[in-house]
Design a protein around this motif. Structure first.
Motif, PDB file in Angstrom:
ATOM      1  N   SER A 276       0.851  -1.025  -0.104  1.00 46.00           N
ATOM      2  CA  SER A 276       0.136  -0.077   0.034  1.00 46.00           C
ATOM      3  C   SER A 276       0.903   1.245   0.075  1.00 46.00           C
ATOM      4  O   SER A 276       2.004   1.104   0.384  1.00 46.00           O
ATOM      5  CB  SER A 276      -0.729   0.010   1.150  1.00 46.00           C
ATOM      6  N   ASP A 277       0.352   2.256  -0.521  1.00 45.55           N
ATOM      7  CA  ASP A 277       0.982   3.500  -0.412  1.00 45.55           C
ATOM      8  C   ASP A 277       0.930   4.053   0.743  1.00 45.55           C
ATOM      9  O   ASP A 277       0.510   3.584   1.750  1.00 45.55           O
ATOM     10  CB  ASP A 277       0.339   4.558  -1.284  1.00 45.55           C
ATOM     11  N   VAL A 278       1.717   5.173   1.028  1.00 44.54           N
ATOM     12  CA  VAL A 278       1.914   5.780   2.445  1.00 44.54           C
ATOM     13  C   VAL A 278       0.435   6.340   3.018  1.00 44.54           C
ATOM     14  O   VAL A 278      -0.369   6.806   2.067  1.00 44.54           O
ATOM     15  CB  VAL A 278       2.965   6.861   2.659  1.00 44.54           C
ATOM     16  N   PRO A 279       0.151   6.071   4.109  1.00 44.22           N
ATOM     17  CA  PRO A 279      -1.219   6.664   4.696  1.00 44.22           C
ATOM     18  C   PRO A 279      -1.027   8.423   4.354  1.00 44.22           C
ATOM     19  O   PRO A 279       0.055   8.959   4.225  1.00 44.22           O
ATOM     20  CB  PRO A 279      -0.901   6.433   6.165  1.00 44.22           C
ATOM     21  N   VAL A 280      -2.280   8.802   4.538  1.00 36.08           N
ATOM     22  CA  VAL A 280      -2.530  10.135   3.958  1.00 36.08           C
ATOM     23  C   VAL A 280      -2.761  10.855   5.364  1.00 36.08           C
ATOM     24  O   VAL A 280      -3.545  10.513   6.344  1.00 36.08           O
ATOM     25  CB  VAL A 280      -3.992  10.384   3.190  1.00 36.08           C
ATOM     26  N   LEU A 281      -2.264  11.908   5.478  1.00 31.54           N
ATOM     27  CA  LEU A 281      -2.176  12.937   6.895  1.00 31.54           C
ATOM     28  C   LEU A 281      -2.929  14.232   6.426  1.00 31.54           C
ATOM     29  O   LEU A 281      -2.695  14.793   5.319  1.00 31.54           O
ATOM     30  CB  LEU A 281      -0.792  13.544   7.098  1.00 31.54           C
ATOM     31  N   PHE A 282      -3.859  14.458   7.391  1.00 26.91           N
ATOM     32  CA  PHE A 282      -4.831  15.699   7.213  1.00 26.91           C
ATOM     33  C   PHE A 282      -4.519  16.331   8.489  1.00 26.91           C
ATOM     34  O   PHE A 282      -4.602  15.874   9.577  1.00 26.91           O
ATOM     35  CB  PHE A 282      -6.414  14.992   7.260  1.00 26.91           C
ATOM     36  N   ALA A 283      -4.484  17.980   8.384  1.00 23.47           N
ATOM     37  CA  ALA A 283      -4.378  18.600   9.318  1.00 23.47           C
ATOM     38  C   ALA A 283      -4.990  20.171   8.769  1.00 23.47           C
ATOM     39  O   ALA A 283      -4.968  20.460   7.839  1.00 23.47           O
ATOM     40  CB  ALA A 283      -2.913  18.941   9.707  1.00 23.47           C
ATOM     41  N   PRO A 284      -5.333  21.037   9.813  1.00 22.94           N
ATOM     42  CA  PRO A 284      -5.973  22.379   9.532  1.00 22.94           C
ATOM     43  C   PRO A 284      -4.760  23.434   9.533  1.00 22.94           C
ATOM     44  O   PRO A 284      -5.270  24.392   9.036  1.00 22.94           O
ATOM     45  CB  PRO A 284      -6.786  22.348  10.680  1.00 22.94           C
ATOM     46  N   VAL A 285      -3.616  22.925   9.747  1.00 23.53           N
ATOM     47  CA  VAL A 285      -2.572  23.693   9.552  1.00 23.53           C
ATOM     48  C   VAL A 285      -1.397  23.349   8.803  1.00 23.53           C
ATOM     49  O   VAL A 285      -1.415  22.216   8.598  1.00 23.53           O
ATOM     50  CB  VAL A 285      -2.158  24.462  11.017  1.00 23.53           C
ATOM     51  N   PRO A 286      -0.486  24.366   8.167  1.00 24.08           N
ATOM     52  CA  PRO A 286       0.504  23.628   7.323  1.00 24.08           C
ATOM     53  C   PRO A 286       1.585  23.044   8.408  1.00 24.08           C
ATOM     54  O   PRO A 286       1.810  23.296   9.368  1.00 24.08           O
ATOM     55  CB  PRO A 286       1.353  25.082   6.918  1.00 24.08           C
ATOM     56  N   PHE A 287       2.296  22.037   7.651  1.00 28.38           N
ATOM     57  CA  PHE A 287       3.119  20.918   8.228  1.00 28.38           C
ATOM     58  C   PHE A 287       4.265  20.572   7.314  1.00 28.38           C
ATOM     59  O   PHE A 287       3.743  20.939   6.022  1.00 28.38           O
ATOM     60  CB  PHE A 287       2.701  19.975   8.918  1.00 28.38           C
ATOM     61  N   GLN A 288       5.228  19.932   7.733  1.00 32.10           N
ATOM     62  CA  GLN A 288       6.301  19.719   6.540  1.00 32.10           C
ATOM     63  C   GLN A 288       5.865  18.757   5.524  1.00 32.10           C
ATOM     64  O   GLN A 288       5.203  17.815   5.756  1.00 32.10           O
ATOM     65  CB  GLN A 288       7.544  19.117   7.348  1.00 32.10           C
ATOM     66  N   ASN A 289       6.277  19.505   4.029  1.00 30.63           N
ATOM     67  CA  ASN A 289       6.036  18.478   2.910  1.00 30.63           C
ATOM     68  C   ASN A 289       4.510  18.782   2.565  1.00 30.63           C
ATOM     69  O   ASN A 289       4.112  17.994   1.562  1.00 30.63           O
ATOM     70  CB  ASN A 289       6.253  17.192   3.030  1.00 30.63           C
ATOM     71  N   ALA A 290       3.623  19.072   3.324  1.00 28.21           N
ATOM     72  CA  ALA A 290       2.203  19.401   2.929  1.00 28.21           C
ATOM     73  C   ALA A 290       1.765  20.214   1.856  1.00 28.21           C
ATOM     74  O   ALA A 290       2.618  21.191   1.672  1.00 28.21           O
ATOM     75  CB  ALA A 290       1.438  19.936   4.263  1.00 28.21           C
ATOM     76  N   THR A 291       0.772  20.080   1.473  1.00 23.63           N
ATOM     77  CA  THR A 291       0.207  20.989   0.203  1.00 23.63           C
ATOM     78  C   THR A 291      -1.164  21.059   0.544  1.00 23.63           C
ATOM     79  O   THR A 291      -1.882  20.401   1.043  1.00 23.63           O
ATOM     80  CB  THR A 291       0.184  20.104  -1.159  1.00 23.63           C
ATOM     81  N   LEU A 292      -1.579  22.465   0.008  1.00 29.51           N
ATOM     82  CA  LEU A 292      -2.883  22.843   0.294  1.00 29.51           C
ATOM     83  C   LEU A 292      -3.915  22.070  -0.681  1.00 29.51           C
ATOM     84  O   LEU A 292      -3.737  21.602  -1.828  1.00 29.51           O
ATOM     85  CB  LEU A 292      -3.039  24.363  -0.028  1.00 29.51           C
ATOM     86  N   HIS A 293      -5.101  21.705  -0.191  1.00 35.68           N
ATOM     87  CA  HIS A 293      -6.002  20.830  -0.693  1.00 35.68           C
ATOM     88  C   HIS A 293      -7.443  21.409  -0.603  1.00 35.68           C
ATOM     89  O   HIS A 293      -7.710  21.886   0.621  1.00 35.68           O
ATOM     90  CB  HIS A 293      -6.011  19.262  -0.290  1.00 35.68           C
ATOM     91  N   VAL A 294      -8.161  21.378  -1.642  1.00 36.64           N
ATOM     92  CA  VAL A 294      -9.596  21.834  -1.760  1.00 36.64           C
ATOM     93  C   VAL A 294     -10.571  20.591  -2.302  1.00 36.64           C
ATOM     94  O   VAL A 294     -10.168  20.153  -3.087  1.00 36.64           O
ATOM     95  CB  VAL A 294      -9.738  22.975  -2.431  1.00 36.64           C
ATOM     96  N   PRO A 295     -11.632  20.416  -1.550  1.00 27.90           N
ATOM     97  CA  PRO A 295     -12.166  19.330  -2.289  1.00 27.90           C
ATOM     98  C   PRO A 295     -13.086  19.903  -3.465  1.00 27.90           C
ATOM     99  O   PRO A 295     -13.301  20.955  -3.750  1.00 27.90           O
ATOM    100  CB  PRO A 295     -13.398  19.210  -1.032  1.00 27.90           C
ATOM    101  N   GLU A 296     -13.637  18.921  -4.207  1.00 35.63           N
ATOM    102  CA  GLU A 296     -14.283  19.390  -5.422  1.00 35.63           C
ATOM    103  C   GLU A 296     -15.663  19.856  -5.136  1.00 35.63           C
ATOM    104  O   GLU A 296     -16.223  19.432  -4.162  1.00 35.63           O
ATOM    105  CB  GLU A 296     -14.382  17.824  -6.500  1.00 35.63           C
ATOM    106  N   MET A 297     -15.886  20.915  -6.077  1.00 33.57           N
ATOM    107  CA  MET A 297     -17.348  21.717  -5.557  1.00 33.57           C
ATOM    108  C   MET A 297     -18.249  21.709  -6.683  1.00 33.57           C
ATOM    109  O   MET A 297     -17.666  22.186  -7.630  1.00 33.57           O
ATOM    110  CB  MET A 297     -16.833  23.046  -4.903  1.00 33.57           C
TER     111      MET A 297
END
Length: 424
Positions: A276-297
């Motif tokens: 399996s691929d690496v687990p997905v990390l979700f946070a409300p604030v920026p963290f190392q290596n993170a990218t900004l994500h927006v759901p489909e609207m």
């Protein structure tokens, strides 16, 4: 940030339900829907993850038609706002949609298999770097949690969801940490015991047998092949594994640290994740290596009907949003869809859409893997509390929701009405 507050929130029982909120369904095993009202700008907080949220507004179409396109200056000024309180409803709406994630997208198992077995230098380097970046990201999030920079984050795996929460839990002055694994297997619990990691099963799971080391190896091999399906279980546990009843709770810095150690070393400890691929990390604030994500609207304008169906067939009445009398001839709907929609997005959009008193209704779909995570409400607060201490002043934290998930939320005349469904 997670809404961990100290002040009591005001809650009114629904006229048609004179019993205390939660008493009729909590841990009862009946999947009946319960309804309650909250006077004033109080929004219930739900720790479960959503896959879609649909908002329907029939009182002010012109107001919410603007949500279909981002504000002109949003790309420049959206993230520099220190508070959304003074922003327009449109900017509030778009600010609320954002989460920080790693990785940006998950790789299918077929691609992972090729990368993991490839002898090519570039492929091997890409795969090793992806794994190292993930470990750095999780390490970054965990220490942000310990340092009070981030109060909540999720680790989404192929088998379970891990939720980490930090704050002044239960109103205590000293900061603490708690964590949850949304569902478990006998092999995972045996692994935790082998490493002397204490946990509880607060949703009713009862472990009868303790596996010896030889059993542990066999169980992990079975889970590796069948993603957690266990054979020859005792009768008391055969219906618990891989369900919300098998949710695990970890309390205190030491036990939460131990769970973190298991997760960050998952390639060595959780053999069922192989392939399996690496687990997905979700946070409300920026963290190392993170990218900004927006759901489909998706935004739609429709003519008023007695009810609006969210299913393509229109035959499932449980998926219908009722349009009450007195609304205008046009309805405007905003639907968010994604693999995962975290709770701060749901809360933020509700807050933005209710600004100015605009009425709306919403229908939510919960990711089955995250069912049970509302048990965190009992650790976050011992009674109904608001989230003013963490920047979500309208959030209501109610431990009675710990055995349920939000299904619908309506807002009209300054009052929220929530429909909740028990998970067991």
């Amino acid at each position: 940030m997670v809404p961990v507050g100290l002040g009591p929130g005001k809650m009114d029982n629904h006229p048609s339900n004179s019993s205390a909120f939660g008493s009729e369904f909590e841990m009862s095993g009946r999947r009946t829907t319960s309804e309650f009202e909250m006077s004033g700008p109080r929004i219930p907080f739900d720790f479960t993850l959503k896959t879609s949220v649909r908002y329907t507004n029939c009182s002010n179409v012109r107001c919410h038609r603007s949500f279909a396109t981002p504000p002109i200056d949003a790309s420049c000024n959206l993230y520099s706002l220190s508070s959304i309180d003074g922003a327009t409803a449109q900017v509030k709406f778009y600010k609320s949609l954002h989460s920080w994630v790693y990785p940006q997208s998950s790789l299918p198992a077929s691609v992972v298999s090729v990368l993991a077995s490839s002898a090519g230098k570039e492929e091997a380097h890409f795969w090793l770097k992806r794994q190292q970046d993930w470990e750095d990201s999780l390490r970054s999030l965990y220490y942000m949690l310990r340092k009070n920079i981030c109060n909540m984050f999720y680790v989404y795996t192929v088998q379970f969801v891990a939720l980490f929460i930090g704050g002044n839990l239960l109103g205590k002055k000293k900061r603490s940490c708690i964590a949850y694994v949304s569902q478990s297997t006998r092999g995972l619990r045996s692994l935790l015991r082998k490493n002397k990691i204490n946990f509880t099963m607060p949703l009713g799971g009862v472990e009868v047998e303790h596996s010896i080391d030889d059993d542990l190896v066999e169980l992990m091999e079975i889970e590796k092949r069948k993603l957690g399906q266990i054979f020859h279980l005792s009768s008391s546990m055969e219906n618990v594994d891989n369900t919300s009843r098998s949710l695990l709770s970890f309390s205190g810095h030491e036990e939460v640290q131990s769970l973190y150690d298991i997760l960050i070393n998952y390639r060595k400890t959780l053999h069922s994740f192989t392939g399996s691929d690496v687990p997905v990390l979700f946070a409300p604030v920026p963290f190392q290596n993170a990218t900004l994500h927006v759901p489909e609207m998706t935004c739609k304008e429709t003519r008023k009907a007695d009810m609006i169906f969210t299913s393509s067939s229109g035959s499932n009445t449980s998926d219908a949003i009722m349009i009450p009398p007195g609304f205008g001839g046009l309805c405007f709907s905003v639907e968010l869809k994604d693999t995962i929609i975290p709770p701060w997005v749901v809360y933020g959009v509700w807050s933005a859409m209710s600004a100015g008193g605009t009425s709306f209704q919403s229908l939510l779909r919960t990711d089955p893997l995250s069912l049970g995570l509302n048990v965190a409400l009992k650790s976050v607060c011992s009674e109904v509390q608001d989230g003013g201490a963490s920047g979500l002043p309208a959030a209501i934290m109610n431990p009675s929701l710990s055995g349920a998930a939000l299904q619908q939320l309506k807002f009209s005349d300054g009052v929220y009405t929530a429909n909740i469904t028990p998970i067991l």
